[in-house]
Every structure is written in structure tokens, then in C-alpha cells.
Design an enzyme around this catalytic site. Structure first.
Site, mmCIF file in Angstrom:
data_model
loop_
_atom_site.group_PDB
_atom_site.id
_atom_site.type_symbol
_atom_site.label_atom_id
_atom_site.label_comp_id
_atom_site.label_asym_id
_atom_site.label_seq_id
_atom_site.Cartn_x
_atom_site.Cartn_y
_atom_site.Cartn_z
ATOM 1 N N ALA A 120 0.866 -1.186 0.000
ATOM 2 C CA ALA A 120 0.000 0.000 0.000
ATOM 3 C C ALA A 120 0.897 1.228 0.000
ATOM 4 O O ALA A 120 1.972 1.232 0.618
ATOM 5 C CB ALA A 120 -0.915 0.015 1.222
ATOM 6 N N ALA A 122 0.581 5.599 0.273
ATOM 7 C CA ALA A 122 -0.277 6.755 0.530
ATOM 8 C C ALA A 122 0.564 8.023 0.495
ATOM 9 O O ALA A 122 1.772 7.986 0.216
ATOM 10 C CB ALA A 122 -0.976 6.594 1.876
ATOM 11 N N SER A 123 -0.074 9.138 0.789
ATOM 12 C CA SER A 123 0.605 10.420 0.639
ATOM 13 C C SER A 123 1.685 10.642 1.694
ATOM 14 O O SER A 123 2.655 11.354 1.445
ATOM 15 C CB SER A 123 -0.415 11.557 0.718
ATOM 16 O OG SER A 123 -1.135 11.479 1.932
ATOM 17 N N LYS A 141 5.679 0.103 7.994
ATOM 18 C CA LYS A 141 5.196 1.370 7.435
ATOM 19 C C LYS A 141 6.337 2.379 7.476
ATOM 20 O O LYS A 141 6.898 2.658 8.543
ATOM 21 C CB LYS A 141 4.005 1.865 8.249
ATOM 22 C CG LYS A 141 3.287 3.068 7.679
ATOM 23 C CD LYS A 141 2.040 3.364 8.526
ATOM 24 C CE LYS A 141 1.255 4.547 8.002
ATOM 25 N NZ LYS A 141 0.040 4.795 8.825
ATOM 26 N N ASP A 276 -10.997 6.823 11.695
ATOM 27 C CA ASP A 276 -10.957 6.772 10.227
ATOM 28 C C ASP A 276 -11.314 5.367 9.726
ATOM 29 O O ASP A 276 -10.533 4.739 9.013
ATOM 30 C CB ASP A 276 -9.556 7.172 9.749
ATOM 31 C CG ASP A 276 -9.526 7.521 8.266
ATOM 32 O OD1 ASP A 276 -10.606 7.822 7.708
ATOM 33 O OD2 ASP A 276 -8.445 7.488 7.661
#
Length: 549
Positions: A120, A122-123, A141, A276
Site C-alpha cells: 500500500a 499513501a501520501s 510502514k 478513520d
């Protein structure tokens, strides 16, 4: 940031502001409530897309704005809520360098294997699958190189732009732009610190350990820093990507009920909740459990706010609109233009409208956001946690519909209310609370005999006195009477002056200084009365100040 890059960034901001300076939510700001502005769906989608092009800071800003129903129309909220920060991954060479610099050990020494392709991106960062030396499968991560500094510089530039807009734009003066940016700065800086996310994972895993169908990945502390987060790898698919065949093997009703109970536990008992839970952050595991991932954003609720939310949700689920309105009013901060009757009417109408709604029609998050909108519209500022909770419940409603289209939120709330109350009571019976209560009881018991002796002695000596402060109605009435007398005397004096001016044209044998005598007498009488009234007012004020001293 170099001067050229800084000017280029300001140019990007200027273009964005110029493009949307006449947008419906800007031109209506300050004169029309956000929920009454219909908004253009195509323009809202373009607004979200242009925010995305400005980079990670603005993607996160858009996600925050998607919770502000008091600032933006519904179409903009929906467009921003769908903002996805899926971007191109950064090179593996940067991943290797960042991990080695943060952990202080070579990648090959820390991990048995480390996949080069991210699972994955993401920004703010991307996630790689890896295997520890002890065989434990993990997800690592890694924060994007330079993103922390870029976000800080963007935030500084945004602060300057917001200050200028608030100073020179009439539309933005009605909106607390700098307050919104301060909230955003606090949120995104916490999200950029992966140690904070690791603490959130540990806290949520502890809170939900009794929910067997809910899985939370646990971080590995020795391999976690502010820019690298190593946690258990959870195998599974996003619930939006699960095939129809697999859904036939899943008990969606049970999963939906468990997920809703888990969030009630987080919100109403523990006071810390995953803020979220959009479908991309909820996985269905091979053993048919749900896993919550990406805990960079969490909401925190104080004990008094939890109590109020508990009462509000129960009132909504049992269709007690008047009680729901009372809770909403108690939660908010009133302004000068607060209209209590209008807020009550709107909240009661909302609760009644959703009372008999089916699961497909009922959206708990939307109900709470509409209540917040109505309160803001009529002079009641709601706590910001309520907007974040509303967005969380919006996402939760969407997941619930995927798991079980017939899930009844109200029935589940009523069914679990007793258990939630018991857990709230048990959570308050902590050793610290027990000891604090014991100390207060001891202090009361120690002081009680002395206080009782003083009361008995005063009674025996016929010297018991009660000091009661009440409003002196006599003084108030005297004050009003003095004001009325002065107003009446002022009117009489004004009438004398007007009459004297009219009599100046009437010639009479009797004159004073060559002017008609009757008119001059009226003037002199009015002047004397004016001087006397001025003297009594000034003398009375001096006496009042002397008494106060």
C-alpha cells in the site's frame, strides 16, 4: 524551502484560491448557513481533485474539512470524504535508507526478508511486507522522505495565507480559518509521528481484547520510531474487494453487530476511538474476522462528553426528541444569537424523521452532523469532537451496510445499552478513583466533629447566623423610579424650551433684556431645572462610588 520553491508554492496557493474564490460555499459564507447552500456536485469533485494535486498536506486538510459540516455544503463534504491518498510509491532505495537510519541496523540484519514492492502507498508513507528473524510476519510502514519538512513548510505558508484572507476577505472573516488550521496542524503532526500510531494500536488492542471477531495489529516497539512503524501483518482483503462468493460464507449480521458494539465500547466507555474506519481501513481476514488498520487518526472524548453522548445516542434510538435536544444544548457553547426554541424544534424533527427509518435509510453519522449543523446555524457552537465522531459514524454506517444491509442501528443500541452502562460503571471503579473517594470521605469524617461542635456552640449561645445574599428588590424599584422621574423632568424641561421658543415671536409689554418677558421666564425656569437635574445626577453618582468603596 528555497526562495524559488517558496514562491512557486505561493503561486500554487494563489491559483487555487483564485479558482474557487467565487465558489458557492465562499460567496455564501457569513450570510447563508453551510447546510442551506446546495452546492454544485461537479465543482465539489473538482475542488477535491485540485486539493489532491497540491500534495499530501492538502489531501489531509481535505479529509479534515470533510468533518466540518458547519463550514461546507453536503456535496463538498461527500466529495472530500472520498478523497483517497493512494499515490505512486517512492523508490525502494529510499525505503532501505530510511529504515536503516531509523533502526540503526542494516535491513538484512533486522529482517529475514523484506519485499521490495509495497502492499500500500499513501501520501505520507507506504507499507511493505516483511519477515522478522524469528519468523514473525510483519508490515513495515515507512514515512515518505522529506514529507515531514514539506508538511511543516506548507503549514507555515497556509498560516500566512489564512491570516491575509481573514484580514482582507469579508467572506472568510465569518469563518475561524486560523482555528481550523490550528486543529489541522495538531492532527497531522500527530499522524506524522508513527510512535503515536503505535500507542494507538496498543490502546485499541487492549480495549477490544474481548471482541474475538475484531483483530488489531500489535506494534513491535524495538522496530518502531517516529518514521518507521513495524507491526503484525494481517492477511486479508478490503471489505470493498471481497467477492460475492466469499460473502456467502460470512455471517455479515454477526460481524456488523460486533463492529458496532466495538465502536460503542470505544466511544462511550473507553473514550478513545478509531476515527478513520473507511472501507479501505477495514479488512476481512481468511478466518472471517474484521481487522482495523491505520490508526494514525483517533478521537479522544472526555468523561463528561462521553456521558452526554451516551444520553444523546439513547435518546435518538428511543425517539425521545426533546431529551436529545436538551443534551445537544448542554453539549454546546451558546452565543449571543442562540435560538433555543429553533434548535429544539430542528432536533426533535430530526429524531422523529429517523425514528422509523430502515437500516438502508438510517445514517447515524448524518443525523449527528445535521444536529451539529442546526446548532451552529442557531448560535450554538458544538465541540469539535462531535464533528469527528459524526464522520466516524458516517464511515461506520457504510461498512455496516456492506456487512448487513438490514442491520438495525437503533435496535442494537437499545440492546447493548445495559451492558454499556455496566462497563461504564466498572471502568469508573478504578483503584485511583476508589482511593480518591476514600481520601475525601476521610477528610469529611475528620472535619465533621469540629464543624458540628461549632454549630452546637453557636446554637447554645443563641448566636447562629445565616448569611444569605439576595437581590434587594426595594433598591431596584427605587432605581427604576429615579430613572422614570428624571426622564419625566427632562421631557417637561424640553417642552418648556420649545414653548419658550414659540412665545419669542409674541410681543408683550413686559420684556426682559428687550425680549418678551414670558418667553424669557420659561427659558430661565428650564435652565434652572436643567442645572438642578445635572447637580443631583452628579452628586448621586459620587455618593454611589463612595458607598462601593
Amino acid at each position: 524551502m528555497a526562495l524559488g520553491a517558496r514562491l512557486s508554492r505561493y503561486r500554487d496557493f494563489a491559483r487555487f484560491v483564485a479558482k474557487y474564490r467565487r465558489a458557492d460555499f465562499i460567496t455564501g459564507s457569513g450570510t447563508t448557513p453551510a447546510n442551506e447552500i446546495q452546492g454544485d456536485a461537479a465543482e465539489a469533485l473538482a475542488f477535491a481533485a485540485d486539493l489532491e494535486k497540491l500534495g499530501p498536506t492538502f489531501i489531509k486538510l481535505g479529509q479534515l474539512l470533510s468533518t466540518r459540516a458547519d463550514l461546507l455544503p453536503t456535496v463538498y463534504l461527500e466529495a472530500l470524504a472520498r478523497l483517497q491518498d493512494n499515490v505512486e510509491p517512492f523508490p525502494f532505495a529510499d525505503v532501505e535508507r530510511i529504515v536503516q537510519d531509523e533502526l540503526g541496523v542494516r535491513l538484512s540484519k533486522a529482517f529475514e526478508s523484506f519485499e521490495r514492492e509495497p502492499i500500500a502507498a499513501a501520501s505520507l508513507g507506504q507499507v511493505h511486507r516483511a519477515v522478522m528473524r524469528d519468523g514473525r510476519e510483519v508490515a513495515v510502514k515507512v514515512q515518505r522522505p522529506g514529507v515531514h519538512d514539506r508538511v511543516l513548510k506548507d503549514l507555515d505558508a497556509l498560516d500566512e495565507v489564512a491570516a491575509l484572507m481573514q484580514r482582507f476577505s469579508a467572506a472568510t472573516r465569518a469563518v475561524d480559518a486560523q482555528g481550523v488550521l490550528e486543529e489541522f496542524r495538531r492532527t497531522i503532526l500527530l499522524e506524522l509521528d508513527y510512535r503515536e500510531e503505535a500507542r494507538n494500536l496498543v490502546a485499541l488492542a487492549h480495549q477490544l481484547h474481548d471482541f474475538e471477531r475484531i483483530a488489531i495489529p500489535v506494534p513491535i516497539d524495538d522496530f518502531t520510531t517516529s518514521h518507521v512503524l513495524t507491526m503484525d501483518y494481517v492477511e486479508g482483503n478490503k471489505i470493498t474487494a471481497v467477492s460475492r462468493v466469499e460473502w456467502t460464507e460470512v455471517d455479515g449480521a454477526v460481524l456488523a453487530d460486533d463492529l458496532f458494539r466495538a465502536y460503542l465500547q470505544q466511544i462511550l466507555v473507553d473514550g478513545v476511538f478509531h476515527a478513520d474506519p473507511h472501507p479501505g481501513n477495514v479488512l476481512l481476514t481468511p478466518d472471517h474476522r474484521l481487522s482495523l488498520i491505520d490508526l494514525g487518526m483517533v478521537g479522544r472524548l472526555s468523561k463528561p462528553l462521553q456521558e452526554q453522548l451516551f444520553r444523546l445516542m439513547l435518546a435518538i434510538s428511543e425517539a425521545r426528541g426533546d431529551e436529545a435536544a436538551s443534551v445537544v444544548i448542554a453539549m454546546g457553547e451558546t452565543h449571543e444569537d442562540f435560538d433555543e426554541m429553533q434548535v429544539r424544534r430542528i432536533v426533535i424533527d430530526l429524531v422523529g424523521r429517523y425514528q422509523d427509518a430502515s437500516a438502508k435509510e438510517l445514517n447515524v453519522g448524518r443525523v449527528m452532523l445535521e444536529m451539529a449543523r442546526a446548532a451552529t446555524l442557531h448560535g450554538l457552537r458544538m465541540p469539535p469532537e462531535l464533528a469527528l465522531l459524526g464522520k466516524t459514524l458516517l464511515n461506520l454506517d457504510e461498512i455496516g451496510r456492506l456487512l448487513n444491509p438490514d442491520f438495525d442501528v437503533n435496535a442494537s443500541m437499545r440492546r447493548n445499552a445495559t451492558q454499556l452502562m455496566q462497563r461504564r460503571m466498572m471502568s469508573s471503579v478504578s483503584p485511583a478513583n476508589v482511593f480518591a473517594t476514600a481520601l475525601e470521605v476521610r477528610d469529611f469524617a475528620e472535619r465533621l466533629p469540629a464543624r458540628m461542635n461549632r454549630i452546637v456552640d453557636a446554637l447554645a449561645a443563641n448566636d447562629l447566623r445565616l448569611k444569605i445574599e439576595v437581590i434587594d428588590h426595594g433598591s431596584i424599584i427605587d432605581g427604576f423610579q429615579k430613572v422614570a422621574n428624571r426622564i419625566a423632568l427632562g421631557l417637561v424641561l424640553a417642552a418648556l424650551i420649545v414653548g419658550a421658543a414659540m412665545l419669542m415671536r409674541v410681543q408683550t409689554p413686559f420684556t426682559i433684556l428687550g425680549y418678551p418677558g414670558l418667553a424669557m421666564l420659561l427659558f430661565l425656569f428650564a435652565a434652572g431645572g436643567a442645572f438642578w437635574m445635572a447637580w443631583t445626577i452628579l452628586a448621586g453618582d459620587v455618593k454611589s462610588r463612595t458607598r462601593v468603596r
